[in-house]
Design a protein around this motif. Sequence first.
Motif, PDB file in Angstrom:
ATOM      1  N   TRP A 109      27.744 -37.795  29.745  1.00 31.29           N
ATOM      2  CA  TRP A 109      27.222 -36.439  29.918  1.00 31.29           C
ATOM      3  C   TRP A 109      26.729 -36.121  31.326  1.00 31.29           C
ATOM      4  CZ3 TRP A 109      24.082 -36.375  24.719  1.00 31.29           C
ATOM      5  CH2 TRP A 109      24.973 -36.120  23.671  1.00 31.29           C
ATOM      6  N   GLY A 110      26.271 -37.099  32.060  1.00 31.72           N
ATOM      7  CA  GLY A 110      25.650 -36.706  33.316  1.00 31.72           C
ATOM      8  C   GLY A 110      25.831 -37.625  34.495  1.00 31.72           C
ATOM      9  N   VAL A 111      26.464 -38.800  34.311  1.00 33.49           N
ATOM     10  CA  VAL A 111      26.553 -39.753  35.412  1.00 33.49           C
ATOM     11  C   VAL A 111      28.008 -40.212  35.561  1.00 33.49           C
ATOM     12  CG1 VAL A 111      25.560 -41.832  36.430  1.00 33.49           C
ATOM     13  CG2 VAL A 111      24.228 -40.523  34.777  1.00 33.49           C
ATOM     14  N   PRO A 112      28.838 -39.424  36.229  1.00 39.76           N
ATOM     15  CA  PRO A 112      30.253 -39.785  36.350  1.00 39.76           C
ATOM     16  C   PRO A 112      30.477 -41.086  37.107  1.00 39.76           C
ATOM     17  CG  PRO A 112      29.702 -37.927  37.792  1.00 39.76           C
ATOM     18  CD  PRO A 112      28.526 -38.136  36.881  1.00 39.76           C
ATOM     19  N   GLN A 113      29.511 -41.494  37.932  1.00 37.74           N
ATOM     20  CA  GLN A 113      29.672 -42.756  38.667  1.00 37.74           C
ATOM     21  C   GLN A 113      29.828 -43.945  37.743  1.00 37.74           C
ATOM     22  OE1 GLN A 113      27.473 -40.388  39.228  1.00 37.74           O
ATOM     23  NE2 GLN A 113      26.804 -40.250  41.352  1.00 37.74           N
ATOM     24  N   LEU A 114      29.378 -43.802  36.488  1.00 33.54           N
ATOM     25  CA  LEU A 114      29.485 -44.904  35.537  1.00 33.54           C
ATOM     26  C   LEU A 114      30.800 -44.879  34.772  1.00 33.54           C
ATOM     27  CD1 LEU A 114      25.881 -45.032  34.040  1.00 33.54           C
ATOM     28  CD2 LEU A 114      26.794 -46.158  36.064  1.00 33.54           C
ATOM     29  N   ARG A 115      31.592 -43.828  34.976  1.00 26.08           N
ATOM     30  CA  ARG A 115      32.866 -43.745  34.253  1.00 26.08           C
ATOM     31  C   ARG A 115      33.961 -44.416  35.084  1.00 26.08           C
ATOM     32  NH1 ARG A 115      30.692 -38.508  32.926  1.00 26.08           N
ATOM     33  NH2 ARG A 115      32.140 -37.337  34.268  1.00 26.08           N
ATOM     34  N   ARG A 116      33.739 -45.708  35.333  1.00 26.35           N
ATOM     35  CA  ARG A 116      34.712 -46.508  36.069  1.00 26.35           C
ATOM     36  C   ARG A 116      35.316 -47.510  35.099  1.00 26.35           C
ATOM     37  NH1 ARG A 116      30.212 -47.423  39.685  1.00 26.35           N
ATOM     38  NH2 ARG A 116      30.449 -49.673  39.443  1.00 26.35           N
ATOM     39  N   VAL A 117      36.577 -47.824  35.318  1.00 26.30           N
ATOM     40  CA  VAL A 117      37.287 -48.647  34.345  1.00 26.30           C
ATOM     41  C   VAL A 117      36.626 -50.010  34.176  1.00 26.30           C
ATOM     42  CG1 VAL A 117      38.918 -49.571  36.050  1.00 26.30           C
ATOM     43  CG2 VAL A 117      39.557 -49.464  33.630  1.00 26.30           C
ATOM     44  N   SER A 148      25.871 -48.178  43.095  1.00 26.90           N
ATOM     45  CA  SER A 148      27.243 -48.614  42.866  1.00 26.90           C
ATOM     46  C   SER A 148      27.348 -49.849  41.972  1.00 26.90           C
ATOM     47  CB  SER A 148      27.918 -48.912  44.210  1.00 26.90           C
ATOM     48  OG  SER A 148      27.225 -49.932  44.908  1.00 26.90           O
ATOM     49  N   VAL A 149      26.214 -50.396  41.556  1.00 27.18           N
ATOM     50  CA  VAL A 149      26.203 -51.608  40.733  1.00 27.18           C
ATOM     51  C   VAL A 149      26.285 -51.227  39.257  1.00 27.18           C
ATOM     52  CG1 VAL A 149      24.800 -53.600  40.065  1.00 27.18           C
ATOM     53  CG2 VAL A 149      24.949 -52.931  42.453  1.00 27.18           C
ATOM     54  N   LEU A 320      17.989 -48.523  33.321  1.00 29.95           N
ATOM     55  CA  LEU A 320      17.070 -47.488  33.791  1.00 29.95           C
ATOM     56  C   LEU A 320      16.970 -47.489  35.313  1.00 29.95           C
ATOM     57  CD1 LEU A 320      14.100 -47.726  31.251  1.00 29.95           C
ATOM     58  CD2 LEU A 320      15.706 -45.819  31.528  1.00 29.95           C
ATOM     59  N   LEU A 321      16.953 -48.654  35.909  1.00 30.59           N
ATOM     60  CA  LEU A 321      16.871 -48.764  37.364  1.00 30.59           C
ATOM     61  C   LEU A 321      18.119 -48.192  38.027  1.00 30.59           C
ATOM     62  CD1 LEU A 321      15.408 -49.793  39.876  1.00 30.59           C
ATOM     63  CD2 LEU A 321      16.419 -52.049  39.462  1.00 30.59           C
ATOM     64  N   ILE A 322      19.290 -48.564  37.529  1.00 27.76           N
ATOM     65  CA  ILE A 322      20.543 -48.088  38.128  1.00 27.76           C
ATOM     66  C   ILE A 322      20.694 -46.584  37.922  1.00 27.76           C
ATOM     67  CG2 ILE A 322      23.048 -48.314  38.109  1.00 27.76           C
ATOM     68  CD1 ILE A 322      21.478 -50.730  39.237  1.00 27.76           C
ATOM     69  N   LEU A 323      20.410 -46.107  36.719  1.00 31.93           N
ATOM     70  CA  LEU A 323      20.526 -44.673  36.450  1.00 31.93           C
ATOM     71  C   LEU A 323      19.568 -43.860  37.318  1.00 31.93           C
ATOM     72  CD1 LEU A 323      20.871 -44.734  32.568  1.00 31.93           C
ATOM     73  CD2 LEU A 323      22.596 -43.939  34.178  1.00 31.93           C
ATOM     74  N   SER A 324      18.353 -44.355  37.496  1.00 35.65           N
ATOM     75  CA  SER A 324      17.382 -43.613  38.306  1.00 35.65           C
ATOM     76  C   SER A 324      17.829 -43.547  39.767  1.00 35.65           C
ATOM     77  CB  SER A 324      15.998 -44.259  38.189  1.00 35.65           C
ATOM     78  OG  SER A 324      15.999 -45.573  38.732  1.00 35.65           O
ATOM     79  N   LEU A 325      18.407 -44.635  40.290  1.00 31.68           N
ATOM     80  CA  LEU A 325      18.904 -44.622  41.662  1.00 31.68           C
ATOM     81  C   LEU A 325      20.036 -43.614  41.825  1.00 31.68           C
ATOM     82  CD1 LEU A 325      18.890 -48.441  42.508  1.00 31.68           C
ATOM     83  CD2 LEU A 325      17.481 -46.679  43.573  1.00 31.68           C
ATOM     84  N   LEU A 619      34.824 -40.227  42.333  1.00 31.37           N
ATOM     85  CA  LEU A 619      33.670 -39.997  41.461  1.00 31.37           C
ATOM     86  C   LEU A 619      32.599 -39.181  42.180  1.00 31.37           C
ATOM     87  CD1 LEU A 619      33.311 -43.396  39.577  1.00 31.37           C
ATOM     88  CD2 LEU A 619      34.323 -41.262  38.780  1.00 31.37           C
ATOM     89  N   CYS A 620      32.525 -39.321  43.487  1.00 26.58           N
ATOM     90  CA  CYS A 620      31.617 -38.478  44.268  1.00 26.58           C
ATOM     91  C   CYS A 620      32.012 -37.014  44.131  1.00 26.58           C
ATOM     92  CB  CYS A 620      31.644 -38.912  45.733  1.00 26.58           C
ATOM     93  SG  CYS A 620      30.696 -37.859  46.853  1.00 26.58           S
ATOM     94  N   VAL A 621      33.318 -36.738  44.224  1.00 25.64           N
ATOM     95  CA  VAL A 621      33.792 -35.358  44.070  1.00 25.64           C
ATOM     96  C   VAL A 621      33.506 -34.852  42.667  1.00 25.64           C
ATOM     97  CG1 VAL A 621      35.828 -33.860  44.110  1.00 25.64           C
ATOM     98  CG2 VAL A 621      35.567 -35.668  45.827  1.00 25.64           C
ATOM     99  N   LEU A 622      33.724 -35.716  41.683  1.00 23.70           N
ATOM    100  CA  LEU A 622      33.439 -35.335  40.305  1.00 23.70           C
ATOM    101  C   LEU A 622      31.965 -35.002  40.128  1.00 23.70           C
ATOM    102  CD1 LEU A 622      34.758 -35.144  37.449  1.00 23.70           C
ATOM    103  CD2 LEU A 622      34.016 -37.492  37.081  1.00 23.70           C
ATOM    104  N   ASP A 623      31.119 -35.681  40.886  1.00 24.97           N
ATOM    105  CA  ASP A 623      29.680 -35.515  40.743  1.00 24.97           C
ATOM    106  C   ASP A 623      29.173 -34.262  41.462  1.00 24.97           C
ATOM    107  OD1 ASP A 623      27.041 -36.048  40.114  1.00 24.97           O
ATOM    108  OD2 ASP A 623      26.749 -37.399  41.810  1.00 24.97           O
ATOM    109  N   ILE A 624      29.542 -34.095  42.739  1.00 20.74           N
ATOM    110  CA  ILE A 624      28.954 -32.999  43.518  1.00 20.74           C
ATOM    111  C   ILE A 624      29.970 -31.911  43.879  1.00 20.74           C
ATOM    112  CG2 ILE A 624      27.249 -34.575  44.467  1.00 20.74           C
ATOM    113  CD1 ILE A 624      28.727 -34.522  47.103  1.00 20.74           C
TER     114      ILE A 624
END
Length: 705
Positions: A109-117, A148-149, A320-325, A619-624
């Motif tokens: 729903w909100g963090v496309p950076q995590l939608r990596r294969v 990115s982790v 929580l740490l990764i999502l907050s970053l 994913l950056c483009v997808l995000d912003i």
Amino acid sequence: MGVSRTATRGAASADQRAVRRIPYRYDLDGLRGIAIAFVVIFHVFVGRVSGGVDVFLLLSGYFFLGSQLRYAGRENASANPWWPIWRTIRRLYPALLLVLGLTALAALWGVPQLRRVEIIDQFTASLLYFQNWELASQQADYNVASGSVSPLQHLWSMAVQGQFYLMAIALGMVIIWARRAGLELARWVGPLLAVVTVASFVYAWWLHPAEQPLNYYSTWSRMWQLTLGGLLALHGHRLRVHPRLQELCTWVGLAMVLSTGLLLDGAALFPGPAALYPIGGAVLVILGGGQGVLSGWLANRTMRWLGDIAYPLYLWHWPLLILSLILVGREDVTFSLGVMVVVVSVVLADITHRLVEKPLRQHAKRPLAGEQRVGAARALLRASRPARARAVGGGALALVMVALLTVQGVWQVRLYNAGGVLLDATRYPGAQALFGADVPATEPKPDPELIGSMISRVWTDNCISRFGDNPSVLPVDERGEDCLFGDPAGTRDVYLVGGSHAEQWMPPLNALGREHGFRVLPLVRQSCPIFAEERDGLFEPDCVEFNQHVLTRLAEVQPDLVVSTTTRPYIETGSSREEVPDSYLTFWDFLADNDIPFAGLRDNPWKTFEDGSDLSVPLCVLDIEDIYACGVVEDEFYQPVDPAAVHLAGMPHAKAIDTSSWFCVDGHCPAVIGNIYVYRDGNHLSVPYSYSLAPLLWEQIEEFL
């Protein structure tokens, strides 16, 4: 013979009875809580491994294997393996499913950076408890927290623990089954654990200098920490420490556990010999016998509560740490952000323990032989509202698990349905847009969530030497015609050499070879640019060895043309601007000495975070949704003039090809050109965009062919 067997059985039974009489060590619950608390603190505020996971694994072996052996020692133990497995599932899965489910929702729903294969694959690996092997297969170093982790990186230790639990259950069941067959195996458990402990420790010691990333994740490297805990559960009561020294053992042991992260870099050293320091500290606490003021403090109500929430605290803190970053757009953890993450993690861990773990845990003792638990459970469901509520909660979590297990399959279907990498050039002109081609209004392709998985045949057909592969073997020799690209009947040979930044030129070379009648052969290795001599101190010994075999092959075959890259940034030393490594010059001298033609391609821009880690451009483009902000400013990566040109200009049959205009326009290198995403990650070209470069590449190499 009968006397010997009786004596053996008697000795084994006496040992089992002694183990059963050992009182429960509440101070070790406190130690477990402190170990995980320090894991969290060091992850959040220090960015180092604290050694707490190593202590946690030792205590897991102590508690779990000890409980399996105690039960196996009962004369009336049930021979049904389902019950210990079911109890373990109810202990581990509820909290894990809750954390994984909410992390997946955040990604959806909100963090496309995590939608990596690779992260999608890790959801399945975490659910099925092979995350440690998945991370090892992905060559994922255990990194400090950043956007990115992977938010699932920390679950490698849960996978090791789960695998060990199954082995411990199997060992207990073998003892029970053997007793029913008239064999008493209990007395052999101690020697078996001792052999496994020593063998695993030696293996971890040997693997540490050879391949530390694998060593860190490997179940077999970690096994000694768990089996040592089992040995202490089985024989620790025989290790007598003078009462006056027990308190000292506890103090020294706890000090060793707490100071590990300050003295040692666990990610680089554990579970090799250096891990004896935190493990030795935990052993000293165990030998302290739970006696004294410090042990009393470890066993007090607060510390036992910390031990109770240790498992969900460990599960929660890292995502929580990764999502907050990611959400705050930072690559490092500020003090205030760290405090917030710790507080929220503790609150969620307590809620998870109270409302999820405890209600769904198996509270009844493990059944003995002849007990009919299924019928009793059915009767309880009919009579008890709390039992029905637990059943509903368990059913809901089961649905979460089914949903999570389908994610990887759905992703593969999406990837398949995305179609090929050859796009309609009239709608998706790619690089041709930089030279006058019309660009109609349409959504860029490929799907930015899938583009990272769209790789060339060099990868899918195993024609590239990967991390961990034997550097003395060239994949073209193993795979034969499967690694012959371009026109197989061609009479001219083009060799593509170097690392992954050279490999990404295979799609246009393959297309050009078919069109113009030449063969293309890849001699490429992951993260291994081509050189004759390593002069930069950047590249691994395996790369040096692989390149020696490449040079030997090139000298033998005398190809019509060699293609590779000529520049790269020194990411390893914090630089983000292109340079010509000194090592590259040695390869160019080799080509000149052997009169081999060379086309040197200037590298494409790299998009990185400030610490040099990869920033996924699509994913950056997808995000912003900003193709320029997600791109690269030209003069921040490129020098004013191709730095390779001055070296290659004076060499016979060599050409420096300046590709900067193929990626940049008006001082900027955008993320999308001609309706095609230029990159598949932070620095590798997408296959569709590289295909669009074929006409430009042919203009540069036609003179050689």
